[in-house]
Design a protein around this motif. Structure first.
Motif, PDB file in Angstrom:
ATOM      1  N   MET A 139      32.292  28.982  33.902  1.00 55.04           N
ATOM      2  CA  MET A 139      33.400  29.829  33.480  1.00 55.04           C
ATOM      3  C   MET A 139      33.418  31.123  34.288  1.00 55.04           C
ATOM      4  O   MET A 139      32.359  31.719  34.535  1.00 55.04           O
ATOM      5  N   PRO A 140      34.595  31.595  34.695  1.00 51.63           N
ATOM      6  CA  PRO A 140      34.683  32.873  35.400  1.00 51.63           C
ATOM      7  C   PRO A 140      34.240  34.029  34.500  1.00 51.63           C
ATOM      8  O   PRO A 140      34.308  33.946  33.272  1.00 51.63           O
ATOM      9  N   ALA A 141      33.806  35.118  35.136  1.00 50.35           N
ATOM     10  CA  ALA A 141      33.269  36.259  34.388  1.00 50.35           C
ATOM     11  C   ALA A 141      34.324  37.015  33.605  1.00 50.35           C
ATOM     12  O   ALA A 141      33.985  37.757  32.663  1.00 50.35           O
ATOM     13  N   THR A 144      41.496  41.619  33.048  1.00 49.28           N
ATOM     14  CA  THR A 144      41.428  42.030  34.447  1.00 49.28           C
ATOM     15  C   THR A 144      39.991  41.967  34.946  1.00 49.28           C
ATOM     16  O   THR A 144      39.085  42.522  34.326  1.00 49.28           O
ATOM     17  N   GLY A 145      39.777  41.280  36.040  1.00 50.07           N
ATOM     18  CA  GLY A 145      38.431  41.120  36.570  1.00 50.07           C
ATOM     19  C   GLY A 145      37.866  42.409  37.130  1.00 50.07           C
ATOM     20  O   GLY A 145      38.603  43.335  37.503  1.00 50.07           O
ATOM     21  N   GLY A 204      44.633  38.498  39.955  1.00 53.54           N
ATOM     22  CA  GLY A 204      43.709  37.543  39.372  1.00 53.54           C
ATOM     23  C   GLY A 204      42.345  37.630  40.025  1.00 53.54           C
ATOM     24  O   GLY A 204      42.222  38.060  41.178  1.00 53.54           O
ATOM     25  N   ALA A 205      41.330  37.239  39.290  1.00 54.85           N
ATOM     26  CA  ALA A 205      39.954  37.300  39.788  1.00 54.85           C
ATOM     27  C   ALA A 205      39.397  35.897  40.002  1.00 54.85           C
ATOM     28  O   ALA A 205      38.238  35.622  39.709  1.00 54.85           O
ATOM     29  N   ASN A 206      40.261  34.995  40.488  1.00 52.07           N
ATOM     30  CA  ASN A 206      39.871  33.602  40.685  1.00 52.07           C
ATOM     31  C   ASN A 206      39.390  33.005  39.365  1.00 52.07           C
ATOM     32  O   ASN A 206      38.429  32.247  39.320  1.00 52.07           O
ATOM     33  N   GLN A 218      45.926  30.120  33.122  1.00 57.27           N
ATOM     34  CA  GLN A 218      45.971  30.977  34.299  1.00 57.27           C
ATOM     35  C   GLN A 218      45.389  32.368  34.066  1.00 57.27           C
ATOM     36  O   GLN A 218      45.597  32.990  33.026  1.00 57.27           O
ATOM     37  N   ASP A 219      44.670  32.840  35.070  1.00 56.85           N
ATOM     38  CA  ASP A 219      44.257  34.245  35.167  1.00 56.85           C
ATOM     39  C   ASP A 219      45.198  34.930  36.151  1.00 56.85           C
ATOM     40  O   ASP A 219      45.138  34.682  37.355  1.00 56.85           O
ATOM     41  N   HIS A 220      46.068  35.788  35.629  1.00 58.14           N
ATOM     42  CA  HIS A 220      47.014  36.500  36.487  1.00 58.14           C
ATOM     43  C   HIS A 220      46.689  37.995  36.545  1.00 58.14           C
ATOM     44  O   HIS A 220      47.502  38.808  36.973  1.00 58.14           O
TER      45      HIS A 220
END
Length: 245
Positions: free
Chosen positions: A58-60, A73-74, A82-84, A229-231
């Protein structure tokens, strides 16, 4: 006093009967839903089954908060970047299904719900997958085009914005796909109807930004993953459930 208490109990019981959602627990299935074949894709406690698109973990910039999956927000990013962090439910691909998902937008939020996701190394989640838009219709910067508003088939068919609750309030999106025919409902009202692999679909693609996307030129898959989606904005998701048709 006793009469008042009895009246209050009666009113509460009436509400529960009229609105079953009041009595249903978050991220839980009713006995009837289980009989009807629904399964949960999110248990409210962890990210079991979910992973980064074209990744293994999983992304951070996702966490569990208030019984929901929250993307934000990454680190080192600005809102809108987005932070991938696009994610998939990677345990299974789906062909004909009903997907129900609750979402809540933060201020200016922009995100999306994807199905038929085809993972291609180096390509984004939207490379060849239809997207149902998630948006703060009031304050998002991408609110100038009707087919970019919440509930829409992104950049193809506009949904009625009157069916969408504002930022900070929960919405329920129901996507039904059967033999290429798709209906999408927002908060109990049908807002979209279209058919994949048809002249109608080809024309929608041709009139959209996707006409030059290699994935859409090749054709969308007839089965695939469910994705979010991470936007680069804050959005919450919960009550994610699906049943095969």
């Amino acid at each position: 006093m006793r009469k008042s208490i009895f009246y209050s109990i009666a009113m509460l019981a009436a509400l529960l009967i009229a609105h079953p959602a009041f009595s249903q627990k978050v991220n839980k299935l009713t006995s009837q839903e289980k009989k009807d074949g629904w399964v949960l894709l999110f248990n409210g406690k962890n990210f079991d089954g979910w992973r980064q698109c074209n990744g293994t973990a999983m992304p951070a910039n996702w966490k569990i908060e208030d019984d929901a999956m929250k993307v934000f927000t990454g680190e080192g990013k600005n809102p809108g970047q987005g932070a991938n962090g696009d994610i998939l439910f990677g345990k299974e691909k789906y062909k004909d299904f009903e997907l129900s998902i609750d979402w809540k937008a933060g201020k200016m939020a922009n995100s999306g719900i994807f199905y038929y996701v085809r993972e291609v190394p180096g390509k984004p989640i939207y490379y060849a997958a239809p997207e149902i838009q998630v948006l703060d219709n009031k304050d998002a910067t991408d609110n100038k085009i009707d087919s970019h508003l919440a509930g829409s088939l992104y950049d193809m068919i506009a949904a009625d914005p009157a069916t969408v609750h504002p930022a900070g309030e929960w919405n329920t999106c129901l996507i039904k796909v059967k033999d290429g025919k798709v209906t999408v409902s927002m908060n109990g009202t049908e807002v979209l109807s279209y058919t994949h692999w048809s002249d109608e679909w080809n024309q929608l693609v041709e009139n959209s930004k996707f006409k030059n996307f290699e994935g859409f030129q090749e054709g969308i898959s007839k089965e695939g993953f469910i994705g979010l989606q991470d936007h680069g904005y804050t959005v919450w998701f919960r009550n994610i459930k699906i049943r095969k048709l």
